[in-house]
Design a protein around this motif. Structure first.
Motif, short mmCIF file in Angstrom:
data_model
loop_
_atom_site.label_atom_id
_atom_site.label_comp_id
_atom_site.label_asym_id
_atom_site.label_seq_id
_atom_site.Cartn_x
_atom_site.Cartn_y
_atom_site.Cartn_z
N VAL A 1 0.87 -1.18 0.00
CA VAL A 1 0.00 0.00 0.00
C VAL A 1 0.90 1.22 0.00
O VAL A 1 1.96 1.21 0.64
CB VAL A 1 -0.90 0.02 1.26
N THR A 2 0.52 2.26 -0.70
CA THR A 2 1.35 3.46 -0.77
C THR A 2 0.60 4.65 -0.19
O THR A 2 -0.62 4.72 -0.23
CB THR A 2 1.75 3.78 -2.22
N SER A 3 1.37 5.59 0.34
CA SER A 3 0.82 6.82 0.88
C SER A 3 1.74 7.97 0.49
O SER A 3 2.95 7.78 0.33
CB SER A 3 0.71 6.74 2.40
N ASP A 4 1.17 9.15 0.33
CA ASP A 4 1.96 10.33 0.01
C ASP A 4 2.48 11.02 1.26
O ASP A 4 3.09 12.09 1.17
CB ASP A 4 1.12 11.32 -0.81
N VAL A 5 2.24 10.42 2.41
CA VAL A 5 2.68 10.99 3.68
C VAL A 5 3.55 9.96 4.40
O VAL A 5 3.24 8.78 4.40
CB VAL A 5 1.46 11.35 4.57
N GLY A 6 4.63 10.42 5.00
CA GLY A 6 5.50 9.53 5.75
C GLY A 6 4.83 9.03 7.01
O GLY A 6 3.89 9.65 7.52
N LEU A 7 5.32 7.91 7.56
CA LEU A 7 4.70 7.30 8.73
C LEU A 7 4.70 8.25 9.93
O LEU A 7 3.67 8.43 10.58
CB LEU A 7 5.44 6.01 9.09
N THR A 8 5.84 8.85 10.23
CA THR A 8 5.93 9.73 11.39
C THR A 8 4.99 10.93 11.24
O THR A 8 4.25 11.27 12.18
CB THR A 8 7.36 10.23 11.58
N THR A 9 5.01 11.52 10.06
CA THR A 9 4.13 12.66 9.81
C THR A 9 2.67 12.27 9.94
O THR A 9 1.86 12.98 10.55
CB THR A 9 4.38 13.23 8.41
N VAL B 1 1.28 9.78 11.66
CA VAL B 1 0.90 9.49 13.04
C VAL B 1 0.75 10.79 13.83
O VAL B 1 -0.21 10.97 14.60
CB VAL B 1 1.92 8.56 13.71
N ILE B 2 1.71 11.69 13.67
CA ILE B 2 1.66 12.97 14.39
C ILE B 2 0.41 13.76 14.03
O ILE B 2 -0.29 14.30 14.90
CB ILE B 2 2.92 13.81 14.11
N LEU B 3 0.08 13.81 12.74
CA LEU B 3 -1.09 14.57 12.29
C LEU B 3 -2.39 13.92 12.76
O LEU B 3 -3.34 14.61 13.14
CB LEU B 3 -1.08 14.70 10.77
N LEU B 4 -2.44 12.59 12.76
CA LEU B 4 -3.63 11.90 13.25
C LEU B 4 -3.87 12.23 14.73
O LEU B 4 -5.00 12.54 15.13
CB LEU B 4 -3.47 10.38 13.08
N ILE B 5 -2.81 12.17 15.52
CA ILE B 5 -2.93 12.47 16.95
C ILE B 5 -3.28 13.93 17.17
O ILE B 5 -4.16 14.26 17.99
CB ILE B 5 -1.62 12.12 17.68
#
Length: 241
Positions: free
Chosen positions: A204-212, A214-218
């Motif tokens: 699966v691909t995303s245009d957002v990095g994992l750290t970014t 997670v931080i934005l979701l929180i």
């Protein structure tokens, strides 16, 4: 947690969300996803690309935000619209507790009606090859938290929460969040897919990095919950004015 969760408020919210008419709407999209998945599996067999497309394009991009709209706005919007919220505010329950309780209920309902059928559809489509079923189910669950907070907030600040929620879900998340490059970084869909990308080893691909992501979701979940609580505190009963 007990100070932020009120069982009676939760029970009333569950009853409102899972009433006959609303429950039928909640069941519709998950049932459609499962039926389509069964049809695709019978007609084409196991196909990872098809599974990826259906789970990402329909489940995550369309079904999850729409169920989030129904559960998030439905957890509080109708009470504000018909004025029955005054009876709740008159009870000796802290207003932030009301918001957190309703958010927990909205999250629970959204996860059950989005993440669970997404997991089932993934297993039907390709038997969880490349962890697609698990990855998309986790993405759906994580997105459910953020969507519930966002749409619960909408329910506290506007009487047209469902309309604005549908515009956000169908126009921003489904269209701009999937197709427009700049908008993808501001999409709950893409933030949740960043987690799915990690779980599926980039199937699966995303245009957002994992750290970014997670931080934005929180951050968005926390900010939406706080502001919804703030708006609840600003509501006044006639006798308080």
């Amino acid at each position: 947690m007990s100070a932020l969760y009120h069982p009676t408020v939760a029970r009333l919210t569950y009853r409102a969300l899972l009433g006959r008419r609303r429950a039928m709407i909640l069941f519709l999209l998950p049932a459609l996803l499962v039926v389509i998945s069964l049809a695709v599996r019978l007609l084409t067999g196991v196909d990872d690309a098809t599974a990826n497309s259906l789970l990402g394009g329909f489940a995550i991009a369309t079904m999850v935000p729409l169920i989030g709209v129904i559960a998030g706005t439905g957890a509080i919007g109708p009470e504000i619209d018909d004025g029955s919220v005054i009876y709740l505010l008159a009870k000796p329950v802290k207003r932030p507790t009301i918001i957190v309780t309703k958010l927990v209920v909205a999250i629970g309902v959204t996860v059950v009606f989005s993440a669970v059928p997404t997991l089932l559809a993934g297993f039907i489509l390709n038997g969880n090859a490349h962890n697609l079923a698990v990855g998309y189910a986790v993405a759906a669950a994580v997105a459910s938290v953020a969507y519930s907070a966002i749409f619960l907030l909408l329910g506290t600040i506007t009487r047209h929460a469902v309309v604005f929620g549908l515009v956000y879900a169908l126009v921003w998340e489904t269209f701009f969040g999937s197709l427009v490059a700049g908008a993808k970084t501001l999409s709950v869909q893409q933030w949740s897919l960043a987690i799915a990308q990690k779980i599926t080893d980039e199937a699966v691909t995303s245009d957002v990095g994992l750290t970014t992501g997670v931080i934005l979701l929180i951050a968005v979940t926390g900010a939406a919950t706080w502001y919804a609580g703030h708006k609840m505190r600003s509501l006044t009963l006639a006798g308080e004015e």
